[in-house]
Design a protein around this motif. Sequence first.
Motif, PDB file in Angstrom:
ATOM      1  N   ILE A   1      -4.198  -6.207   8.117  1.00  0.00           N
ATOM      2  CA  ILE A   1      -4.127  -4.611   8.357  1.00  0.00           C
ATOM      3  C   ILE A   1      -2.934  -4.162   7.703  1.00  0.00           C
ATOM      4  O   ILE A   1      -2.756  -3.028   6.939  1.00  0.00           O
ATOM      5  CB  ILE A   1      -3.994  -4.433   9.866  1.00  0.00           C
ATOM      6  CG1 ILE A   1      -5.427  -4.552  10.457  1.00  0.00           C
ATOM      7  CG2 ILE A   1      -3.393  -2.940  10.127  1.00  0.00           C
ATOM      8  CD1 ILE A   1      -5.584  -4.775  11.874  1.00  0.00           C
ATOM      9  N   GLU A   2      -2.068  -5.315   7.639  1.00  0.00           N
ATOM     10  CA  GLU A   2      -0.719  -4.913   7.204  1.00  0.00           C
ATOM     11  C   GLU A   2      -1.014  -4.713   5.372  1.00  0.00           C
ATOM     12  O   GLU A   2      -0.489  -3.806   4.811  1.00  0.00           O
ATOM     13  CB  GLU A   2       0.350  -5.773   7.203  1.00  0.00           C
ATOM     14  CG  GLU A   2       1.678  -5.441   7.049  1.00  0.00           C
ATOM     15  CD  GLU A   2       2.816  -6.771   7.445  1.00  0.00           C
ATOM     16  OE1 GLU A   2       2.976  -7.353   6.592  1.00  0.00           O
ATOM     17  OE2 GLU A   2       3.319  -6.715   8.565  1.00  0.00           O
ATOM     18  N   ASP A   3      -1.896  -5.668   4.778  1.00  0.00           N
ATOM     19  CA  ASP A   3      -2.143  -5.429   3.487  1.00  0.00           C
ATOM     20  C   ASP A   3      -2.532  -4.116   3.243  1.00  0.00           C
ATOM     21  O   ASP A   3      -2.253  -3.652   2.041  1.00  0.00           O
ATOM     22  CB  ASP A   3      -2.973  -6.587   3.005  1.00  0.00           C
ATOM     23  CG  ASP A   3      -2.343  -7.731   2.808  1.00  0.00           C
ATOM     24  OD1 ASP A   3      -1.327  -7.965   3.098  1.00  0.00           O
ATOM     25  OD2 ASP A   3      -3.191  -8.646   2.065  1.00  0.00           O
ATOM     26  N   ASN A   4      -3.722  -3.719   4.045  1.00  0.00           N
ATOM     27  CA  ASN A   4      -4.280  -2.362   3.762  1.00  0.00           C
ATOM     28  C   ASN A   4      -3.240  -1.081   3.938  1.00  0.00           C
ATOM     29  O   ASN A   4      -3.399  -0.247   2.926  1.00  0.00           O
ATOM     30  CB  ASN A   4      -5.497  -2.390   4.869  1.00  0.00           C
ATOM     31  CG  ASN A   4      -6.456  -1.118   4.645  1.00  0.00           C
ATOM     32  OD1 ASN A   4      -6.730  -0.820   3.326  1.00  0.00           O
ATOM     33  ND2 ASN A   4      -6.521  -0.433   5.563  1.00  0.00           N
ATOM     34  N   LYS A   5      -2.651  -1.276   4.779  1.00  0.00           N
ATOM     35  CA  LYS A   5      -1.474  -0.122   5.068  1.00  0.00           C
ATOM     36  C   LYS A   5      -0.410  -0.332   3.920  1.00  0.00           C
ATOM     37  O   LYS A   5      -0.221   1.056   3.222  1.00  0.00           O
ATOM     38  CB  LYS A   5      -0.581  -0.356   6.030  1.00  0.00           C
ATOM     39  CG  LYS A   5      -1.165  -0.094   7.506  1.00  0.00           C
ATOM     40  CD  LYS A   5      -0.387  -0.391   8.490  1.00  0.00           C
ATOM     41  CE  LYS A   5      -0.674  -0.203  10.029  1.00  0.00           C
ATOM     42  NZ  LYS A   5       0.242  -0.543  11.100  1.00  0.00           N
ATOM     43  N   ILE A   6      -0.214  -1.284   3.176  1.00  0.00           N
ATOM     44  CA  ILE A   6       0.543  -1.348   2.091  1.00  0.00           C
ATOM     45  C   ILE A   6      -0.065  -0.841   0.808  1.00  0.00           C
ATOM     46  O   ILE A   6       0.566   0.320   0.232  1.00  0.00           O
ATOM     47  CB  ILE A   6       1.192  -2.826   1.528  1.00  0.00           C
ATOM     48  CG1 ILE A   6       2.079  -3.198   2.743  1.00  0.00           C
ATOM     49  CG2 ILE A   6       1.665  -2.784   0.258  1.00  0.00           C
ATOM     50  CD1 ILE A   6       2.110  -4.774   2.669  1.00  0.00           C
ATOM     51  N   ARG A   7      -1.381  -0.971   0.465  1.00  0.00           N
ATOM     52  CA  ARG A   7      -2.078  -0.494  -0.536  1.00  0.00           C
ATOM     53  C   ARG A   7      -2.294   0.885  -0.283  1.00  0.00           C
ATOM     54  O   ARG A   7      -1.926   1.738  -1.368  1.00  0.00           O
ATOM     55  CB  ARG A   7      -3.523  -1.239  -0.717  1.00  0.00           C
ATOM     56  CG  ARG A   7      -3.315  -2.763  -0.919  1.00  0.00           C
ATOM     57  CD  ARG A   7      -4.573  -3.266  -1.497  1.00  0.00           C
ATOM     58  NE  ARG A   7      -4.528  -4.565  -2.238  1.00  0.00           N
ATOM     59  CZ  ARG A   7      -4.297  -5.667  -1.638  1.00  0.00           C
ATOM     60  NH1 ARG A   7      -4.862  -5.714  -0.532  1.00  0.00           N
ATOM     61  NH2 ARG A   7      -4.165  -6.645  -2.282  1.00  0.00           N
ATOM     62  N   THR A   8      -2.683   1.363   0.793  1.00  0.00           N
ATOM     63  CA  THR A   8      -2.712   2.615   1.105  1.00  0.00           C
ATOM     64  C   THR A   8      -1.602   3.645   1.008  1.00  0.00           C
ATOM     65  O   THR A   8      -1.453   4.743   0.254  1.00  0.00           O
ATOM     66  CB  THR A   8      -3.409   2.943   2.600  1.00  0.00           C
ATOM     67  OG1 THR A   8      -4.571   2.167   2.888  1.00  0.00           O
ATOM     68  CG2 THR A   8      -3.857   4.560   2.828  1.00  0.00           C
ATOM     69  N   TYR A   9      -0.581   3.076   1.440  1.00  0.00           N
ATOM     70  CA  TYR A   9       0.636   3.725   1.339  1.00  0.00           C
ATOM     71  C   TYR A   9       1.132   3.798  -0.230  1.00  0.00           C
ATOM     72  O   TYR A   9       1.791   4.861  -0.637  1.00  0.00           O
ATOM     73  CB  TYR A   9       1.878   2.975   2.099  1.00  0.00           C
ATOM     74  CG  TYR A   9       3.237   3.517   1.788  1.00  0.00           C
ATOM     75  CD1 TYR A   9       3.816   4.782   2.325  1.00  0.00           C
ATOM     76  CD2 TYR A   9       4.248   2.966   0.959  1.00  0.00           C
ATOM     77  CE1 TYR A   9       5.051   5.191   2.030  1.00  0.00           C
ATOM     78  CE2 TYR A   9       5.259   3.499   0.626  1.00  0.00           C
ATOM     79  CZ  TYR A   9       5.748   4.739   1.166  1.00  0.00           C
ATOM     80  OH  TYR A   9       6.830   5.121   0.842  1.00  0.00           O
ATOM     81  N   LEU A  10       1.175   2.597  -0.871  1.00  0.00           N
ATOM     82  CA  LEU A  10       1.560   2.691  -2.252  1.00  0.00           C
ATOM     83  C   LEU A  10       0.693   3.785  -3.262  1.00  0.00           C
ATOM     84  O   LEU A  10       1.031   4.464  -4.140  1.00  0.00           O
ATOM     85  CB  LEU A  10       1.649   1.446  -2.991  1.00  0.00           C
ATOM     86  CG  LEU A  10       2.772   0.522  -2.718  1.00  0.00           C
ATOM     87  CD1 LEU A  10       2.470  -0.928  -3.049  1.00  0.00           C
ATOM     88  CD2 LEU A  10       4.035   1.216  -2.858  1.00  0.00           C
ATOM     89  N   ASN A  11      -0.864   3.578  -2.973  1.00  0.00           N
ATOM     90  CA  ASN A  11      -1.489   4.613  -3.631  1.00  0.00           C
ATOM     91  C   ASN A  11      -1.569   6.091  -3.517  1.00  0.00           C
ATOM     92  O   ASN A  11      -1.426   6.924  -4.370  1.00  0.00           O
ATOM     93  CB  ASN A  11      -3.149   4.270  -3.309  1.00  0.00           C
ATOM     94  CG  ASN A  11      -3.546   3.033  -4.010  1.00  0.00           C
ATOM     95  OD1 ASN A  11      -3.298   2.844  -5.353  1.00  0.00           O
ATOM     96  ND2 ASN A  11      -4.218   2.120  -3.439  1.00  0.00           N
ATOM     97  N   ALA A  12      -1.024   6.379  -2.039  1.00  0.00           N
ATOM     98  CA  ALA A  12      -0.613   7.789  -1.736  1.00  0.00           C
ATOM     99  C   ALA A  12       0.955   8.143  -2.362  1.00  0.00           C
ATOM    100  O   ALA A  12       1.032   9.166  -2.852  1.00  0.00           O
ATOM    101  CB  ALA A  12      -0.593   8.008  -0.624  1.00  0.00           C
TER     102      ALA A  12
END
Length: 280
Positions: free
Chosen positions: A34-45
């Motif tokens: 879940i943390e990986d997904n949060k990092i990717r979503t945050y960086l893309n935004a």
Amino acid sequence: MGQKTNPIGARLGIIRGWESNWYGSKKDYATKLIEDNKIRTYLNARINKGGIAKIVIERTLNKLIVTIHTSKPGIIIGKGGGEVDRIKEELKKLTGKDDVQINILEIRRPELDANIVGDTIARQIENRINYKRAIKMAIASALRMGAEGIKIKVSGRLGGAEIARTEEIKQGRTPLHTLRMDIDYANVFALTVYGKIGIKVWICKGEVLAKRDLNPNFVGGKEGGLSDRRDRRDGDHGHGGRDDRRGGGDRRGGGHRDDRRGGGEHRGGGDRRGGGDRRH
């Protein structure tokens, strides 16, 4: 199978590596995922105009290493590296880890990366450029850079039409069943005023026959690709042969025709006419 399975997932462990490299026990596996997904979503935004191709996350015991593959490293680094430091601090807050490292890798040929190609088309559609024109430009630039084939599918209210439809434009070959074929895939969205338009991109970069390094930060593929073969095919010898043949044609149709015409002139010359005068 080829049409239903994600081309990247189908090739994992064969010619492609995982984009998250870490070990998780049964207790903390879900938390890390879940943390990986949060990092990717945050960086893309956070870096939405940074031309991000992929984000590779690696974890050691207490360290988090985030590698950003991008076509515009200058935007992410910022003036004097200030932007990277800000992103690092934000990631520390998001993950709760003290030791966060950010690496930035530049993509030399963004025309051959499915995510960047899809993102470019999405931005153009959002700016009200005709979707067919945007797709054809992307296809032309990918093939120019040495791709063996490219397929782009767009779906939604294309051109603001009342009824949603799906259109597909492809050039070259994209064999999805052949697992040794290096096929890059991306699924992105264009948020237009008349609704969301989905864009899928498949780019075939050629065959991988040798054993490939499965490290996700490995920047490889077919360097020469199709262009090398084209150069060899259209080399000096090929052009010379064609020119000689054309030249031969000129010679064949050259003097002979003139001689024949010349012969005609002699045949129908003034002597015969003169003969007729003598008869009178």
